[in-house]
Structures are given as C-alpha cells and as structure tokens.
Design a protein around this motif. Structure first.
Motif: not given
Length: 895
Positions: A810, A843, A845-846, A849-850, A863
């Motif tokens: 990630t 992890e 959602s993070n 977004e990244l 989203s």
C-alpha cells in the motif's frame, strides 16, 4: 465382392431406388422403398436394406432409430461392405472420425477396391492428419484410377506433407509428363509453382531455379515467379541476380516491405551508413513510396535520425495521416528516439501557433501549413503521452484537438482509448458513443462502440448497437453467433465474468469453441475441391493453418475466461434454491408424489416436443424468407428450385440443443471441463505464461503434484521473472511439505523420487518456504507486482504478518516500478477479498484514496459520491460501475 444376402431382381431394383433417393435427398421416398423390401418376410432382416434405411433416418434427424437399424443390419450381414460403409457414414456424421475410419477399413476388407470407400477413408485420414494412412489410401486410388488428376495430386501431396520431398517430386514429375501443353493454362501454372514449393521446402534450390527457368513461359502468375526467383538467388548466394530481381519487384510495388529487406540482403549491407545510402537512392527512384522514408528511421541514430524523422513527420502532418503514431510506435523501443520525436512535435506546436509553419525559419521560404497540421500534431502528442502513461498530458492534447475540430471522429475514438488506458471504461464508452453518433453508417465505429460498451459491462446496450448492422427479424446476439463474430462473444464472456453471471459467460466461451470446431470441420469442403481446381499451394497453406488454429488469440481469450470461471465454480459451487413447488412436494404423501412426478415428466416431454417443433418452424420460415429474397433477385430460378425446396423440407433435422447457462454453471466436474479448454492451450499456446499458470491452478485443485511441477517448469522457460510464478512456487512448496495435503500418489516411492529431484532446482535447495519468499521480496523490492505476490505469500505462510504484508503493497513509492492501474486494482481486490486479513480490510479506504490521487480517472478508486456524479442518474451505468468496482477474479487458492 457380391453381397452375402443377394436380392431378387424386383427387390434389387427397389434397393437401387433407395440409393438414388438418398443421393437426391428424397428421404421419404427412400423410406417407402425400404419398407417395400422389408415387408417381405423373406427379406425382413436384409442387412444392406436395414443399413440404408438407418442412413436415411439419420439424414432426417432420427438418430436413435438410425443407429438401431444400421447396427441390426450389420449384425445380419457382417461381410457386407455396404453395411460397414453406412455405419462409418453414421459415425462420421456424429464426428466420431476414429470410429468411422475403423468402419471404412472393415468395409475394405470385403471390397478392397471400392473407390467410393477409399475416397471417404482418405478424406477422414487427411482430416485427422493420419498422413501415413492417407498416403497408402491415395496410392490405392492412384492404382485404381490412374487417369484421374486428383489421384496423382493426392498421392504426391501425401508425400509432401510427410516431408518426403523426393518421392513427392517424382510423382508430380510423372504426372506433369502426361499433361498436354496449352497457351494459357492456369491450372498447369499452379502445378508448376507447387512443384517449386516442394523443391524449395526440400532444400533443392538449384533444381527449383532450373525448374522455374525451364517452365517460365507456362507460369501465369508472374509475380509469384519473380518472388520465387529472388528468394532462390539469395539462397544460392547469387546476389547480383537477386538484387536485379528485387529492383524489378520494387518497380512493380514499392510499398512491399519484404522487397526492401530482400534488396538489403542482396546488397550485403551491414552498417548504418550503407543502409542509409541505399534508401537515399531509393527515395530518388520512388519519390512517392512511404517505406523508402520509413524504414531508414529504424537504422538511423543521432542527428541523422533527427533530420530524417523531422522530414517524415512534417510530410505526414501536412498531409494528415491519422495512423502516424501507429506507424512510428515501434521506434519507441529504441533508446532516445521517443525523446527526439517529442521535442520535434512540441516545437511544431509552438511554431504553428506563432507563424503557421513547422519552423519559424521557414516563414520566408515556404507557404503556410494547412489549418489541420496543428490538429494532427495535437492528435499525435495525445497518443504519445498515452504511450508513456501520462494521462494528464494526453487528455490535455486530445481536448485541444477536439476544440480545434469537434466533428472529427478519430479524436473521440482516441479519447475513448485514453480513458480506457486510464481505467475508466464508462467515459471511454461515452466517447465512442459520441463518435458513433457522428457517423451512424460506419460499421467500424459501430463495432468499436459496442466493444467499449461491453468493457463497461453494458451488454444490452452493446447488443442494441450491433443490431443496426445485423439481420432483421433475428436477435442481434443470435445473428452475431451465426456470423461467428468472435470479438463480440469474447468481450461478452469477459463482461459476464466480471458481473458474476458465470453461466452466461460459459455459454459464450462454448459458442466460441463451437466456432473453431466448425472451422476445422469446414476443411471437408476443400479436400476434394482444391485438388480438382489445382489450388495446391493455397490448400497446403490451409492445412497448415488449421493445424495451429487454436493458437488464435480469440480462442486463447475464450479458453482463459472459461478456465477461470470453472476454477471459481470449483471453489464456490452454486447451489439451487428450493422452489415453491419443491417445498410443496416435500409435504405430499408418496402416492400423490408419484402421480405428480408422472405428470411432470409428461409435461416436460410435451414442452420439449413443442420447443423442437417451434424451432423447426422458425427454420422453415427463415428458409422460405431467404428463398423469396433470392426469387426477387433472380425470378427465373423459381421453378428450377421448387423441387429442391421440397427436398430440403424433408431433410429437416432438429437443431443442436442450445447451451443453457443454468446447467453450465452447475456442472458436476468443473475441473474436468476446465481441462478440456486447457489442453489445446498447452499444445498451441505454450509460449504464453498464462497457459502454464492456469494449468498450475487446475492441477493444484486436483492434487496432481507431478503436473504442478511440469506447469511450473514450463512457465520458468517462458518467463522466469513473472511475479505470479513465485506464488505458484510457494504453494507448490507448501503442498509438498504439508502432510495433510499429500495424496496417495505422492507417497509412492517412484513419484516421491521424481518430485524430489525435480523440485530441488526450483526451490534452490531452500528447506523453508518463508526463506524463499524473503529472498524474493529482497530481490524485487522495487517492483510493485512482485511485492504484491510476495506479500500475498507472506500472509499465506504466516497470517499473523498481515500488517507487515499490507504495508509492503500500500506504499506507492516513486521508486516502485509497475505502478499501473491494473496492478493497483489487483491490490485493491486482494484487500477486499480478505487475502491480507483484517489489517487489509482496514486499509481499503486509505488505499483507494491514495490511488485516486495518482490515477484520478480510474473508476475502481472512486468514492460513492464520485460514482453518483459519474452515472448521472443512469441506472445501467450505475449498475455497470458497481459491477466493475466489485469485479471478482479467480482466487489463487491462498485462502
């Protein structure tokens, strides 16, 4: 040999009428005559009549009755070549070619010189590529019919296909001597060129050249003659004559790339300067030939390359050449050339914007460039940056081009391609839909739009789009299947797979498989035709193409999709939910339940009969409609074809049962079905690592360690650095070291010894899988695809290290290689499916977004609010996006 059951003259005349009715497809008449013979008690068990009745019934679609009569006839007359021949014809109609060959051989035992049986046998032998048997059969036909041309040609071709070139040439030469000369005989010409092909493949170059020189006047295809002569001169190192021949060919066609390469070889050019000098001369000789300007770009370097590519680009952009990027894309693999092209194009834009020239220094010397020059420069730069995966700049330039000329179809097609590469199939389809609306009569754009709709999981919309160019009165999906439109069916199968509609996906894969079977079956139409028409070189090419037919990308895509679906069905078998009727049946007493079952069977049988009758009626109506259309085009043929239509109606046979998605998705043995698709890939697509990775997944689930090792070793030969190969190695190591998973075959001493000797080099003598995985991660610390597989295996071997594994995949560092949309989607899927445990789920959602920050167009990282904005209240698009984001692929067995 006469029959062991001879008929009296009256019945014998009736038997001959049965044969005639069969040949004329008057099957009802044939049955009537057979009934007259068999109604006589003396001949009620006459073997040949029973066999012919069975053959007639088979042509009418009554297969069970047909086999019953033919077998009964054969039992009553085992020494009849007719009975064995008919049984072979029945087996051939069911595509049981090996059994049909056995029947033909038995028929020949009782009538070894029967020409018709020998011909039928030879057709099956060449179809099955039994070349030695084909040679023997063709020899028998030549011995019996030496006056027929096909007898000689077939015998010679059998030797040719067996690579016995000397005997093939001897037969062809003996046959040629029997021919009479004429002023213009194309068939004679083809025979002479075929003899050259046999000589050339046999390495008899001097003999072949002498042959061509001797019969030059009789060869009608002068282009093939010149090309053959040029190749022979090169093979014989007669370079001066080869150069002269290739220059003559270039005068005929200066746009043939092979002629330029042949001229290079004839001149013996090796250095860059020599090749550039040659092409400078050719540009003067052929000023309008594009290849004389394009090929030197492959060899030039430095400042010379800049000058040449500058001239090439200016000429193409001035003229307006949409495929310019495709033409120059191969140069991008050579270091530095893409940078030079980019610098030139950016300079063109600056100059064109300022002074309407490619260079500001040309203001005084040259007229202004057309307004389209800057448009095509924008267009090229958009594709250039897309190639380098710079989506932002690519979108910038394609939007500039659309602002310049908003009615140019190619711009919307390219913009759709940019969105596709950026991971947004919805916007890609919208761009193609816009392009299609600009020209609704363009079949190519229509097909391209439908393809992008399928990529966006909009199957119904794609079918409606294709219906504009399919036959009226038939659904587009059905008509596309009839036309063997495999690009549509392949994309459809993958779309259904993404949507989790496993049965529909398998249906499309099986339809594609049937197309390839039909193409192979269509060879039968050419085995006799090509020998009769003497198109021998094309016939050999056809046979060689058919031999490798399943290496085609369409088959590979369909087979891969089918295997993945079957693997998923094995891991997650579908269960039928009980219906209301089943719940009611469970409460009935046994007597009532028995009555209900009988009623259901009768109803099902009646429904099946009605379905068959309805399909037959549709076929008749379709034939009548086509007949009316033909009569409108050619009214004089109406009376001539009326009798044949009546015969066709008699020959109605029930159609092949439709593939039913519900049944396909609930097969009892999905792994065996997967192997049916896998075996052709192992034979014809062994150069693709995906074949061996899929084979490993299948054999892992079947518990076949030797085949697992074989798959891994084959994959290592193709691409030893492929990231998924490491996953296979680790799971193979765990399978062999985990005693609970070992089957009885592994415990056999011989198997264990083979496994031990073959796996030691694979595991590099590591006793522990954790150590092997650790080394892999250290060696590939800068490659995200490799880190993904290593992290998966870390969790597989030790689930408590899930947090460490998640941190590996990630962190999207700039130093990482392979940070593509697809790789990030694969990571997201692994997180969603729980392959990294609870730490991975936290992890998600993070990570989304990244990824969205780096890849803003990719829909998988949108989203919920962004999905709503994208769909714009379009239910079909919203469902498509949901399916796309939640797309499931085949599990690798780590969970």
């Amino acid at each position: 040999m006469p029959s062991s059951q001879p008929l009296p003259p009256k019945e014998n005349a009736l038997f001959k009428r049965i044969l005639k009715s069969y040949e004329q497809k008057q099957y009802k008449n044939g049955l009537k005559f057979a009934k007259q013979i068999l109604s006589n008690p003396k001949f009620a068990e006459h073997g040949e009549t029973l066999s012919m009745k069975g053959l007639t019934l088979n042509c009418m679609g009554r297969k069970e009755e047909a086999y019953e009569h033919v077998r009964r006839g054969l039992r009553n007359d085992l020494m009849s070549h007719v009975c064995w021949h008919v049984y072979g014809l029945l087996q051939r109609s069911d595509k049981k070619y090996d059994e049909a060959i056995k029947c033909y051989r038995n028929a020949l035992k009782w009538d070894k010189d029967n020409v018709q049986i020998l011909r039928d046998l030879s057709l099956l032998q060449i179809q099955m590529r039994d070349l030695e048997g084909y040679r023997d059969t063709r020899y028998s036909l030549l011995r019996l019919r030496p006056g027929q041309r096909a007898s000689w040609i077939g015998f010679a071709m059998a030797y040719h296909l067996l690579h016995d070139y000397d005997n093939a040439l001897q037969v062809l030469e003996d046959f040629r001597k029997t021919l009479t000369k004429s002023s213009y005989d194309y068939e004679q010409s083809e025979l002479l060129l075929y003899m050259h092909q046999v000589m050339f493949e046999g390495g008899l170059y001097q003999k072949s050249l002498s042959h061509l020189q001797q019969f030059e006047d009789q060869i009608c295809d002068k282009l093939s003659l010149m090309e053959a002569r040029a190749q022979l001169y090169l093979k014989l190192d007669r370079l001066k004559e080869a150069e002269e021949e290739y220059r003559k060919l270039l005068k005929r066609n200066p746009d043939n790339r092979q002629y330029y390469f042949g001229l290079e070889e004839a001149r013996g050019l090796t250095t860059e300067a020599e090749k550039l000098q040659l092409y400078a001369e050719l540009r003067e000789s052929f000023p309008r030939a594009a290849l004389a300007r394009r090929i030197p770009l492959n060899y030039a370097s430095g400042e010379i390359f800049r000058i040449l590519v500058d001239q090439y680009l200016r000429r193409a952009l001035h003229k307006g050449a949409p495929p310019l990027f495709v033409d120059l894309r191969s140069l991008y693999t050579q270091p530095g050339k893409a940078t030079v092209i980019e610098e030139l194009l950016l300079g063109y834009i600056a100059s064109l914007t300022k002074c309407e020239r490619f260079d500001e220094q040309d203001v005084k010397d040259s007229p202004a460039e057309p307004a389209s020059a800057i448009l095509w420069t924008y267009y090229y730069l958009a594709q250039h940056y897309d190639f380098h995966k710079d989506s932002a700049k690519a979108m910038h330039y394609i939007n500039l081009a659309i602002e310049h000329t908003p009615t140019l179809i190619e711009l919307y097609v390219t913009k759709g391609r940019l969105y596709k590469h950026a991971g947004n199939p919805i916007e890609a389809y919208r761009c193609l839909d816009e392009a299609q609306s600009l020209d609704t009569a363009d079949r190519y754009i229509n097909s391209k739009c439908a393809k992008y709709m399928l990529r966006a999981n909009l199957i119904d919309e794609a079918e409606m789009t294709c219906s504009k160019f399919t036959r009226e009165g038939v659904s587009a999906m059905e008509n596309l299947n009839e036309m063997q439109c495999m690009w549509f069916q392949t994309e459809c199968a993958v779309a259904y797979q993404r949507m989790g509609q496993w049965g529909d996906s398998l249906k499309k894969c099986h339809e594609i498989e049937r197309h390839f079977v039909e193409i192979i079956e269509d060879q039968f139409d050419f085995h006799t035709y090509c020998m009769r028409k003497m198109t021998l070189r094309a016939y050999v090419g056809l046979l060689r193409l058919e031999d490798v037919l399943r290496s085609h990308p369409f088959y590979f895509s369909a087979a891969r999709c089918a295997i993945e679906v079957y693997l998923h069905l094995h891991d997650h078998p579908l269960r039928d939910e009980p219906t209301k009727e089943e719940l009611q049946e469970a409460s009935l007493p046994p007597v009532e339940l028995k009555k209900l079952r009988a009623q259901q069977r009768k109803a099902a049988k009646r429904a099946e009969q009605e379905k068959q009758e309805k399909l037959l009626q549709q076929q008749r109506e379709q034939r009548e409609r086509e007949q009316r259309e033909r009569e409108q085009r050619d009214p004089h043929s109406h009376h001539q074809k009326r009798a044949h239509n009546q015969q066709d109606k008699e020959a109605d046979a029930p159609p092949v049962d439709d593939l039913q998605p519900h049944k396909l998705a609930r097969v009892e043995d999905p792994l065996e079905q997967a192997i049916k698709f896998l075996q052709p890939l192992q034979e014809w697509a062994s150069n693709r690592i995906e074949t061996h990775l899929l084979a490993f997944e299948v054999y892992l689930r079947k518990g076949k360690p030797l085949l697992m090792v074989q798959s891994v070793k084959r994959a290592l030969k193709v691409d030893p650095d492929h990231p998924q190969l490491h996953s296979c190695l680790i799971r193979l190591h765990r399978f062999l070291t985990n005693g609970d998973l070992l089957s009885e075959t592994v415990s056999h001493p011989a198997v264990a010894a083979v496994l031990n000797s073959e796996t030691q080099p694979l595991f590099r003598d590591h006793q522990e899988a954790e150590q092997l995985n650790k080394e892999f991660l250290e060696q590939n610390s800068n490659s995200l695809p490799h880190l993904l597989q290593g992290a998966k295996m870390m969790c597989f071997l030790n689930p408590t290290r899930d947090a460490e594994a998640v941190s590996l995949v990630t962190r999207l560092c700039d130093a990482h290689q392979g940070v593509t949309v697809q790789t990030c989607i694969d990571i997201l899927k692994a997180l969603q499916k729980g392959e990294f445990g609870e730490s991975g789920r936290k992890e998600i959602s993070n990570f989304k977004e990244l990824c969205h920050q780096r890849m803003p167009h990719a829909v998988d990282f949108f989203s919920g609010q962004q999905v709503a904005l994208t769909t714009n209240h379009n239910h079909a698009v919203e469902e498509s996006l949901t399916n796309h984001v939640s797309n499931l692929t085949v599990e690798d067995g780590t969970n």
